[in-house]
Design a protein around this motif. Structure first.
Motif, PDB file in Angstrom:
ATOM      1  N   VAL A  17       0.843  -1.203   0.000  1.00 29.81           N
ATOM      2  CA  VAL A  17       0.000   0.000   0.000  1.00 29.81           C
ATOM      3  C   VAL A  17       0.876   1.251   0.000  1.00 29.81           C
ATOM      4  O   VAL A  17       0.643   2.186  -0.770  1.00 29.81           O
ATOM      5  CB  VAL A  17      -0.975  -0.006   1.193  1.00 29.81           C
ATOM      6  N   MET A  18       1.888   1.271   0.861  1.00 30.38           N
ATOM      7  CA  MET A  18       2.769   2.445   0.922  1.00 30.38           C
ATOM      8  C   MET A  18       3.530   2.630  -0.377  1.00 30.38           C
ATOM      9  O   MET A  18       3.718   3.765  -0.827  1.00 30.38           O
ATOM     10  CB  MET A  18       3.732   2.338   2.109  1.00 30.38           C
ATOM     11  N   ASP A  19       3.957   1.547  -1.020  1.00 31.98           N
ATOM     12  CA  ASP A  19       4.634   1.663  -2.318  1.00 31.98           C
ATOM     13  C   ASP A  19       3.732   2.355  -3.337  1.00 31.98           C
ATOM     14  O   ASP A  19       4.174   3.218  -4.098  1.00 31.98           O
ATOM     15  CB  ASP A  19       5.062   0.291  -2.839  1.00 31.98           C
ATOM     16  N   VAL A  33      -6.154   2.852  -5.024  1.00 33.35           N
ATOM     17  CA  VAL A  33      -5.108   2.034  -4.387  1.00 33.35           C
ATOM     18  C   VAL A  33      -5.393   0.562  -4.671  1.00 33.35           C
ATOM     19  O   VAL A  33      -4.489  -0.200  -5.041  1.00 33.35           O
ATOM     20  CB  VAL A  33      -5.033   2.307  -2.868  1.00 33.35           C
ATOM     21  N   LEU A  34      -6.643   0.164  -4.538  1.00 38.52           N
ATOM     22  CA  LEU A  34      -7.050  -1.220  -4.790  1.00 38.52           C
ATOM     23  C   LEU A  34      -6.718  -1.630  -6.223  1.00 38.52           C
ATOM     24  O   LEU A  34      -6.163  -2.714  -6.452  1.00 38.52           O
ATOM     25  CB  LEU A  34      -8.547  -1.376  -4.531  1.00 38.52           C
ATOM     26  N   TYR A  74      -6.292   9.324   0.110  1.00 40.26           N
ATOM     27  CA  TYR A  74      -5.170   9.023   0.992  1.00 40.26           C
ATOM     28  C   TYR A  74      -3.855   9.372   0.319  1.00 40.26           C
ATOM     29  O   TYR A  74      -3.704   9.215  -0.893  1.00 40.26           O
ATOM     30  CB  TYR A  74      -5.176   7.531   1.343  1.00 40.26           C
ATOM     31  N   GLU A  75      -2.897   9.832   1.140  1.00 40.11           N
ATOM     32  CA  GLU A  75      -1.544  10.085   0.651  1.00 40.11           C
ATOM     33  C   GLU A  75      -0.555   9.760   1.759  1.00 40.11           C
ATOM     34  O   GLU A  75      -0.909   9.780   2.949  1.00 40.11           O
ATOM     35  CB  GLU A  75      -1.378  11.533   0.195  1.00 40.11           C
ATOM     36  N   ALA A  76       0.662   9.464   1.370  1.00 38.57           N
ATOM     37  CA  ALA A  76       1.694   9.152   2.349  1.00 38.57           C
ATOM     38  C   ALA A  76       1.988  10.385   3.189  1.00 38.57           C
ATOM     39  O   ALA A  76       2.124  11.491   2.668  1.00 38.57           O
ATOM     40  CB  ALA A  76       2.957   8.677   1.640  1.00 38.57           C
TER      41      ALA A  76
END
Length: 122
Positions: A17-19, A33-34, A74-76
């Motif tokens: 997910v983070m990648d 993301v999915l 969402y974002e890092a």
């Protein structure tokens, strides 16, 4: 950075997910993301699985969540697994972690030189 280096701070799916978030140019909805995670995956992940991982990463302060057009995006919130590890260490041990780091730097000239270079470059 290899998966084994991230293993201490991120689980395998969290790493994936983070990648995805680190490669993204902008904040992403869960479905985005999915879609990235399921690309080329023989057994697709469920939407709720990815949503749960993103929620947990948000609670840990690793990911930021903001309202989007339809739900959240969402974002890092951190730039690397190393930053996650440092935050976790400081959260778990606070000033004791900093004191230990200072002790290590104080007794190792090479480490002091590396720290000096990093401070000068920042």
């Amino acid at each position: 950075m290899g998966r084994s280096e991230r293993g201490a701070v991120l689980g395998p799916l969290e790493s994936e997910v983070m990648d995805v978030l680190w490669r993204a140019d902008e904040a992403m909805p869960v479905r985005g993301v999915l879609a990235e995670l399921n690309r080329g995956r023989p057994s697709p992940l469920a939407y709720t699985t990815v949503m749960t991982v993103l929620s947990r990463l948000t609670e840990r302060g690793v990911v930021r969540r903001a309202p989007g057009r339809r739900g959240y995006v969402y974002e890092a919130a951190v730039g690397s697994p190393a930053e996650i590890a440092v935050r976790q260490l400081l959260d778990d041990y606070g000033d004791a972690a900093l004191a230990s780091f200072v002790d290590q730097v104080g007794s190792d000239e090479e480490l002091r030189a590396r720290l000096r270079r990093l401070v000068e470059d920042s």
